[in-house]
Design an enzyme around this catalytic site. Structure first.
Site, mmCIF file in Angstrom:
data_model
loop_
_atom_site.group_PDB
_atom_site.id
_atom_site.type_symbol
_atom_site.label_atom_id
_atom_site.label_comp_id
_atom_site.label_asym_id
_atom_site.label_seq_id
_atom_site.Cartn_x
_atom_site.Cartn_y
_atom_site.Cartn_z
ATOM 1 C CG HIS A 157 -14.981 3.865 -59.841
ATOM 2 N ND1 HIS A 157 -14.608 5.325 -58.450
ATOM 3 C CD2 HIS A 157 -16.251 4.360 -60.088
ATOM 4 C CE1 HIS A 157 -15.481 6.407 -59.104
ATOM 5 N NE2 HIS A 157 -16.065 5.834 -59.841
ATOM 6 C CG HIS B 151 -20.527 4.318 -56.840
ATOM 7 N ND1 HIS B 151 -20.827 5.630 -56.345
ATOM 8 C CD2 HIS B 151 -19.250 4.674 -57.666
ATOM 9 C CE1 HIS B 151 -20.534 6.683 -57.198
ATOM 10 N NE2 HIS B 151 -19.622 5.861 -57.828
ATOM 11 C CD GLU C 86 -18.799 9.413 -59.382
ATOM 12 O OE1 GLU C 86 -17.431 9.018 -58.299
ATOM 13 O OE2 GLU C 86 -19.476 8.432 -59.756
ATOM 14 C CB SER D 92 -12.088 4.079 -55.983
ATOM 15 O OG SER D 92 -12.871 4.961 -56.239
#
Length: 298
Positions: free
Chosen positions: A162, A167, A208, A227
């Protein structure tokens, strides 16, 4: 709901200085003693880091590299189909390997000439003000552990996949990192817990779990969606609402399941104008005014 520890399983220190990660009973690795020992070891490794040092090297196992490979391969075509242009540009610039887990120090080196961002290793819970504040310094706190091998396409908490696949690819694009920095500056500017939580909820529903319109198609730009091989297939069927700072900052959510409420930007430019503009100017007083006139949304 909102808890500072929502991103990580609780971590405690033993008398010898080693750390212990406390997984919930419903965690896929709860009944796996080898996995639990591995989580403890990686948390202890991260805790050895000191500012100014490169991230410590995690000697990943073949099984851990295989989990990375399975997830990364599953996301190749999904990113092309569902990722926004800015994410895809960042992914191409960063060039993450598919067959192995890169070290956080490696990814930091690759990001340096692109945006100047770097990683910091997180042993566990990073307090909100520290986590978001670091973004103002172009630093991103990241876990180093890998999700349990029994469910490679699922994780109940943000693992290195993730943090780096989600990111990392956004941190390679300067349009994204400008927003990360503004969120970090906002978190340092506000003083009240309520204002900090509001800033972080806006981050949750954008960087997010944000979506936007691009050439008439709904695309994802949020790291949580990008992700997750499962969530990236499901997000278009969720309750899609217009971008709204007050609504995002007061929206309740469940971190243990797919996000069923998403906020869509008309374009990346609108995201920069509306969300970037909010983070650039928000104060305790301005957020208090929003909260006074906006009820929390279930």
């Amino acid at each position: 709901m909102f808890e500072e520890g929502q991103y990580f399983a609780p971590v405690t220190a033993d008398e010898d200085g080693s750390l212990k990660v406390h997984l919930g009973a419903d965690h896929p690795g709860f009944a796996d003693p080898a996995y639990r020992a591995r989580r403890d070891a990686l948390a202890t490794l991260a805790s050895s880091w000191r500012p100014g040092q490169p991230c410590p090297t995690a000697e990943y196992t073949d099984d851990e590299h295989e989990v990375w490979r399975v997830v990364s391969e599953a996301l190749v075509t999904k990113h092309r189909a569902y990722g926004c242009r800015e994410f895809l540009d960042g992914k191409e610039s960063l060039g993450l390997p598919i067959d192995r887990i890169p070290q956080l120090a490696e990814v930091s080196e690759w990001l340096a000439p692109l945006t100047g961002f770097s990683y910091r290793p997180a042993a566990g819970l990073v307090p909100l003000r520290d986590f978001y504040g670091a973004l103002a310094d172009k630093a991103f706190w990241s876990t180093q552990y890998v999700r349990h091998h029994s469910v490679p396409l699922y994780t109940p908490e943000p693992d290195v996949l993730h943090e780096v696949v989600g990111h990392g690819n956004t941190l390679a694009n300067p349009r994204f990192t400008a927003l990360y920095e503004l969120a970090g500056q906002a978190s340092r500017r506000v003083r009240t817990t309520e204002a900090l939580e509001f800033v972080s909820k806006v981050f949750w529903f954008t960087l997010e779990f944000g979506v936007l319109w691009e050439a008439g198609e709904l695309k994802a730009y949020g790291a949580g969606i990008l992700s997750s091989p499962g969530e990236i297939e499901a997000f278009r069927g969720m309750n899609i609402r217009p971008l709204d700072i007050a609504a995002m900052g007061t929206q309740l959510y469940d971190i243990t399941d797919y996000q069923d409420v998403l906020y869509v930007a008309d374009s990346f430019t609108q995201l920069e104008d509306v969300v970037g503009g909010f983070w650039a100017e928000c104060t305790d007083d301005s957020i208090a005014e929003i909260l006074a006139r906006t009820p929390a949304h279930a």
